[in-house]
Design a protein around this motif. Structure first.
Motif, PDB file in Angstrom:
ATOM      1  N   PRO A  22       0.827  -1.214   0.000  1.00  0.00           N
ATOM      2  CA  PRO A  22       0.000   0.000   0.000  1.00  0.00           C
ATOM      3  C   PRO A  22       0.854   1.254   0.000  1.00  0.00           C
ATOM      4  CG  PRO A  22       0.062  -0.946   2.194  1.00  0.00           C
ATOM      5  CD  PRO A  22       0.788  -1.912   1.300  1.00  0.00           C
ATOM      6  N   THR A  23       0.264   2.365  -0.366  1.00  0.00           N
ATOM      7  CA  THR A  23       0.971   3.630  -0.316  1.00  0.00           C
ATOM      8  C   THR A  23       0.924   4.167   1.116  1.00  0.00           C
ATOM      9  OG1 THR A  23       1.169   5.818  -1.342  1.00  0.00           O
ATOM     10  CG2 THR A  23      -1.058   5.023  -0.870  1.00  0.00           C
ATOM     11  N   HIS A  49      -8.676   2.540   8.914  1.00  0.00           N
ATOM     12  CA  HIS A  49      -7.591   1.597   9.177  1.00  0.00           C
ATOM     13  C   HIS A  49      -7.498   1.147  10.636  1.00  0.00           C
ATOM     14  CE1 HIS A  49      -5.727   2.105   5.170  1.00  0.00           C
ATOM     15  NE2 HIS A  49      -6.187   3.339   5.265  1.00  0.00           N
ATOM     16  N   ARG A 100       5.373  -0.291   5.199  1.00  0.00           N
ATOM     17  CA  ARG A 100       4.204  -0.439   4.310  1.00  0.00           C
ATOM     18  C   ARG A 100       4.044  -1.902   3.908  1.00  0.00           C
ATOM     19  NH1 ARG A 100       6.208   3.404  -0.172  1.00  0.00           N
ATOM     20  NH2 ARG A 100       4.577   2.378  -1.395  1.00  0.00           N
ATOM     21  N   ILE A 104       0.556  -5.124   5.731  1.00  0.00           N
ATOM     22  CA  ILE A 104      -0.457  -6.032   5.187  1.00  0.00           C
ATOM     23  C   ILE A 104      -0.267  -7.464   5.690  1.00  0.00           C
ATOM     24  CG2 ILE A 104      -0.780  -4.651   3.102  1.00  0.00           C
ATOM     25  CD1 ILE A 104       0.963  -6.655   1.594  1.00  0.00           C
TER      26      ILE A 104
END
Length: 292
Positions: A22-23, A49, A100, A104
């Motif tokens: 993800p950014t 989030h 980043r 996830i």
């Protein structure tokens, strides 16, 4: 949804290594965004989030740093982590991308936040400079200062994990003892030393070029530089590195952590004897170093 990673400058957001990374969210400075807008943006991030990990260089203006803590205080949210980093700008960008990647994975927000201190030990951040007369981030001897005035002199400098300084042609920078990839950002210095000499000496597995971060000339004391950073690019290695450290529970906020300090409330791990060290995660059995 993955834990949100946020930064204070857009040039700290490197291109993703794969389509899953993800950014990062951008946290604007006070002169670019009023407080009410900053509060609204952070509220949206928290809603989407659950947790936000804000990473920022130690060199950002004091007003920008205060804004981050003001937003956290006004929202009365303990789900925002504000992590100040002493790495050079390109090193910060590398660490941001690694977090980043980890965001996830099946790690809690507390583990991801505290992993920043662990992973910073495995980022070899430095630069090739034409002068060290204005370098104040790395110890510079009087002899090196004198050599800096000699026309044509160039210096290889490592700021992290262990400060080093050499005059090009009279020594080598000690590099990582594990497999890395090299990220290079060229400033106003025409030299191929990083790609032609440093990269082979460090036996890097690949080389990637990116734009020089805006704050790099100020950090290194000159615009005539080539900044570089060797890092662990493989998400599976990062995952193994983080998951191999025993998880603890913060006695102050109750979140999971690794290492010796909570990433969200900054409380130290207690008692000290609960800290663990592991070996053999990386090639050559490089040990984990915690709590620097």
């Amino acid at each position: 949804m993955p834990t949100a990673i946020a930064v204070t400058s857009a040039d700290l957001v490197l291109p993703p290594t794969d389509h899953q990374t993800p950014t990062a969210a951008l946290l604007h400075s006070p002169d670019a965004q009023p407080l009410d807008a900053a509060l609204a943006d952070m509220s949206v991030l928290l809603e989407q989030h659950g947790y936000v990990i804000a990473l920022y260089p130690s060199t950002i203006p004091l007003a920008h740093e205060r804004r981050l803590h003001t937003v956290r205080s006004v929202l009365e949210s303990d789900r925002i982590a504000c992590l100040k980093l002493d790495l050079p700008p390109l090193g910060v960008a590398v660490l941001v991308r690694q977090l980043r990647q980890l965001s996830i994975c099946d790690f809690s927000a507390g583990v991801v936040a505290s992993a920043a201190r662990l992973l910073s030990h495995y980022i070899y951040a430095g630069a090739l400079l034409n002068s060290v007369t204005r370098l104040d981030r790395v110890p510079v001897s009087l002899k090196s200062h004198a050599k800096s005035w000699v026309p044509g002199s160039q210096f290889g400098v490592l700021a992290n994990p262990n400060p080093q300084l050499i005059k090009i042609g009279s020594g080598e920078l000690a590099g990582p003892e594990f497999r890395t990839q090299l990220l290079v950002a060229k400033g106003q210095l025409a030299s191929e030393w990083v790609s032609s000499t440093l990269a082979p000496a460090w036996q890097v597995q690949g080389l990637e070029e990116t734009a020089l971060p805006v704050d790099s000339p100020r950090w290194w004391g000159t615009s005539r530089l080539v900044e570089f950073g060797a890092y662990l690019p493989d998400i599976s290695v990062l995952y193994q590195l983080v998951s191999s450290v025993r998880r603890e529970v913060c006695t102050w906020c109750g979140r999971e952590l690794i290492g010796d300090r909570c990433g969200f409330c900054s409380a130290p791990l207690a008692p000290p004897e609960n800290q663990t060290h592991t070996t053999g995660v990386l090639n050559h059995g490089a040990p984990m170093r915690q709590g620097s």
